[in-house]
Design an enzyme around this catalytic site. Sequence first.
Site, short mmCIF file in Angstrom:
data_model
loop_
_atom_site.label_atom_id
_atom_site.label_comp_id
_atom_site.label_asym_id
_atom_site.label_seq_id
_atom_site.Cartn_x
_atom_site.Cartn_y
_atom_site.Cartn_z
N GLU A 93 0.89 -1.15 0.00
CA GLU A 93 0.00 0.00 0.00
C GLU A 93 0.93 1.19 0.00
OE1 GLU A 93 -3.23 0.20 -0.24
OE2 GLU A 93 -3.57 -1.95 -0.22
N THR A 146 11.36 3.34 0.29
CA THR A 146 11.12 4.75 0.00
C THR A 146 12.05 5.64 0.83
OG1 THR A 146 9.49 6.51 0.39
CG2 THR A 146 9.19 4.51 1.65
N ASP A 147 12.25 6.87 0.38
CA ASP A 147 13.02 7.83 1.20
C ASP A 147 12.20 8.32 2.38
OD1 ASP A 147 11.22 9.48 -0.16
OD2 ASP A 147 12.72 10.93 -0.82
N GLU A 148 10.88 8.04 2.37
CA GLU A 148 10.03 8.57 3.45
C GLU A 148 10.33 7.92 4.80
OE1 GLU A 148 5.92 9.46 2.42
OE2 GLU A 148 6.49 9.31 0.33
N TYR A 181 2.14 5.16 6.56
CA TYR A 181 2.79 4.53 5.40
C TYR A 181 4.28 4.38 5.62
CZ TYR A 181 5.22 4.47 0.90
OH TYR A 181 6.09 4.18 -0.13
N LYS A 223 6.63 0.98 5.97
CA LYS A 223 7.77 0.67 5.10
C LYS A 223 9.04 0.52 5.93
CE LYS A 223 7.92 0.41 1.17
NZ LYS A 223 7.67 -0.73 0.22
N LYS A 227 -2.01 10.51 -6.62
CA LYS A 227 -0.75 11.14 -6.21
C LYS A 227 -0.66 12.50 -6.89
CE LYS A 227 0.58 7.24 -4.11
NZ LYS A 227 1.37 6.16 -4.63
N ASP A 246 -3.96 21.24 5.16
CA ASP A 246 -2.73 20.47 5.05
C ASP A 246 -2.95 19.02 5.49
OD1 ASP A 246 -0.10 19.98 4.49
OD2 ASP A 246 0.71 21.49 5.87
N ARG A 247 -2.01 18.17 5.09
CA ARG A 247 -2.00 16.76 5.51
C ARG A 247 -1.46 16.70 6.95
NH1 ARG A 247 1.96 13.24 1.83
NH2 ARG A 247 0.14 12.84 0.56
P1 NAD Z 1 1.17 1.23 -6.27
O1 NAD Z 1 0.26 1.49 -5.11
O2 NAD Z 1 0.95 1.92 -7.56
O3 NAD Z 1 1.20 -0.33 -6.59
C1 NAD Z 1 1.24 -1.31 -5.60
C2 NAD Z 1 0.95 -2.64 -6.27
O4 NAD Z 1 1.03 -3.66 -5.27
C3 NAD Z 1 -0.45 -2.75 -6.88
O5 NAD Z 1 -0.39 -3.35 -8.14
C4 NAD Z 1 -1.22 -3.60 -5.89
O6 NAD Z 1 -2.26 -4.34 -6.50
C5 NAD Z 1 -0.12 -4.50 -5.37
N1 NAD Z 1 -0.40 -5.03 -4.02
C6 NAD Z 1 -0.86 -4.33 -2.95
N2 NAD Z 1 -1.01 -5.16 -1.91
C7 NAD Z 1 -0.62 -6.40 -2.32
C8 NAD Z 1 -0.53 -7.66 -1.69
N3 NAD Z 1 -0.90 -7.82 -0.40
N4 NAD Z 1 -0.08 -8.71 -2.40
C9 NAD Z 1 0.29 -8.54 -3.71
N5 NAD Z 1 0.20 -7.37 -4.36
C10 NAD Z 1 -0.24 -6.32 -3.67
O7 NAD Z 1 2.62 1.54 -5.68
P2 NAD Z 1 3.91 2.08 -6.45
O8 NAD Z 1 3.89 3.57 -6.43
O9 NAD Z 1 4.07 1.35 -7.72
O10 NAD Z 1 5.03 1.62 -5.41
C11 NAD Z 1 5.65 0.34 -5.55
C12 NAD Z 1 6.66 0.17 -4.43
O11 NAD Z 1 7.62 1.21 -4.48
C13 NAD Z 1 6.04 0.25 -3.04
O12 NAD Z 1 6.67 -0.69 -2.21
C14 NAD Z 1 6.35 1.66 -2.58
O13 NAD Z 1 6.46 1.73 -1.16
C15 NAD Z 1 7.69 1.89 -3.24
N6 NAD Z 1 8.01 3.29 -3.58
C16 NAD Z 1 7.09 4.09 -4.19
C17 NAD Z 1 7.45 5.38 -4.53
C18 NAD Z 1 6.50 6.30 -5.27
O14 NAD Z 1 6.81 7.47 -5.47
N7 NAD Z 1 5.34 5.82 -5.72
C19 NAD Z 1 8.73 5.87 -4.24
C20 NAD Z 1 9.64 5.02 -3.60
C21 NAD Z 1 9.26 3.72 -3.29
P1 TYD Z 2 2.10 12.36 -2.95
O1 TYD Z 2 2.08 12.35 -4.44
O2 TYD Z 2 0.92 11.84 -2.20
O3 TYD Z 2 3.43 11.62 -2.49
P2 TYD Z 2 4.12 11.53 -1.02
O4 TYD Z 2 3.16 11.94 0.01
O5 TYD Z 2 4.46 10.07 -0.95
O6 TYD Z 2 5.33 12.43 -1.08
O7 TYD Z 2 2.34 13.86 -2.48
C1 TYD Z 2 3.45 14.61 -2.94
C2 TYD Z 2 3.38 15.95 -2.26
O8 TYD Z 2 2.24 16.65 -2.75
C3 TYD Z 2 3.21 15.84 -0.75
O9 TYD Z 2 3.95 16.90 -0.15
C4 TYD Z 2 1.73 16.06 -0.54
C5 TYD Z 2 1.35 17.00 -1.69
N1 TYD Z 2 -0.03 16.86 -2.20
C6 TYD Z 2 -0.82 18.01 -2.36
O10 TYD Z 2 -0.38 19.13 -2.08
N2 TYD Z 2 -2.09 17.85 -2.85
C7 TYD Z 2 -2.61 16.62 -3.17
O11 TYD Z 2 -3.80 16.54 -3.58
C8 TYD Z 2 -1.79 15.46 -3.02
C9 TYD Z 2 -2.31 14.09 -3.34
C10 TYD Z 2 -0.50 15.63 -2.53
#
Ligand code: NAD
Ligand code: TYD
Length: 353
Positions: A83, A133-135, A159, A163, A198, A289-290
Amino acid sequence: MTILVTGGAGFIGSNFVLDWLAAVGERVINLDALTYAGNLHNLEAIAGDTRHVFVHGDIGDRALLDRLLAEYRPRAVLNFAAESHVDRSIHGPGDFMRTNVLGTFTLLEAVRGFWSGLDDAAKAAFRFQHVSTDEVYGSLAPGAPAFTEAHAYEPNSPYAASKAASDHLVRAWHHTYGLPVLTTHGSNNYGPFHFPEKLIPLVIVNALAGKPLPVYGDGQQVRDWLYVRDHASALRAVLAGGRIGETYNIGGWNEMTNLEIVHTICALLDELRPDPAGAYRRLIAHVADRPGHDRRCAIDARKIERQLGWRPAETFESGIRKTVQWLLDHPDWVANVQRGSYRDWVAMNYNAR
Ligand code: NAD
Ligand code: TYD
């Protein structure tokens, strides 16, 4: 040769699978639970390609994992499944604990069982690569040095905490059991197939629909932005040459405020799809804000460059142009992901702000 990828129907996982088949060509077993974020349309370009085997299932299903590992005998497992949306983790952290923590635990145990039964050469060559993630590092003060791999873990959202927990499990499975692991910390990805919950895809699809562009708080929060195909090539580099038990930051060298991101997107849309009603900036709406919002994330990606020679190919200017163009070119993909539960999410997250 075969690799097992989890979460390969999501945003980064699907980009990785497409990149892997084009660049390496080894068979990929793709295990994905197809949550709201999983989308088989992301993999349409490889429909019918026998090097890609899709399996609908959960990383928390030990019996399924044991069966897949025994049947396909992968040389590596890459764990993308998670997630991944901070705002959803605030509204409902349970799924994050289930998949990110318990799911990773179950996967590690299944992989450990499989790996223990390999001969010495296969054991030494095997890798478990965890996509993090860097988070997990938390938030930086303005002007503070960017996160290095040595930065303390200070996760701030459910989240990030989930992680961080999974990263610790991966580390412990290496130290205790000798499992050959690699962990990567990517910054904020953007690019094709990005689910429009996002910031970047949300702003693009809302602008095209004439809807408000929600900026949390003052919009001065800073993130580093990494083009998703660059992330995929970095993950390949780490798998090929990363040192067992080590961690690697992956970043785009693009530190920007959210407001700068939104302004850049608006300007690009003004150029590529001008709106007769006026400049897209008019749609920017500052909203509540979040809670617990990380103020600044910035990543020092020098280690991966020094050790593995990897640098991102895209600048933010080139990557964001490709991303906007991709969304303009794929209205059907957008319409498809905006059905049903997406609308419920948008109502839940934004109506009360
Ligand atoms: P995403 O939410 O788009 O995709 C997640 C995928 O995992 C989906 O296809 C979902 O169906 C699948 N999934 C969820 N729960 C599952 C389970 N229990 N079993 C099997 N599959 C399951 O996420 P993303 O943005 O593609 O991120 C992928 C990975 O990279 C994650 O681990 C995330 O923490 C990491 N990550 C994401 C970002 C980013 O900017 N999106 C940055 C750094 C790291
Ligand atoms: P997001 O894309 O949710 O990634 P993350 O929280 O993992 O960094 O958000 C990126 C930045 O944008 C974060 O600072 C929250 C902000 N944000 C908004 O300002 N408005 C929005 O509707 C969303 C989804 C994010």
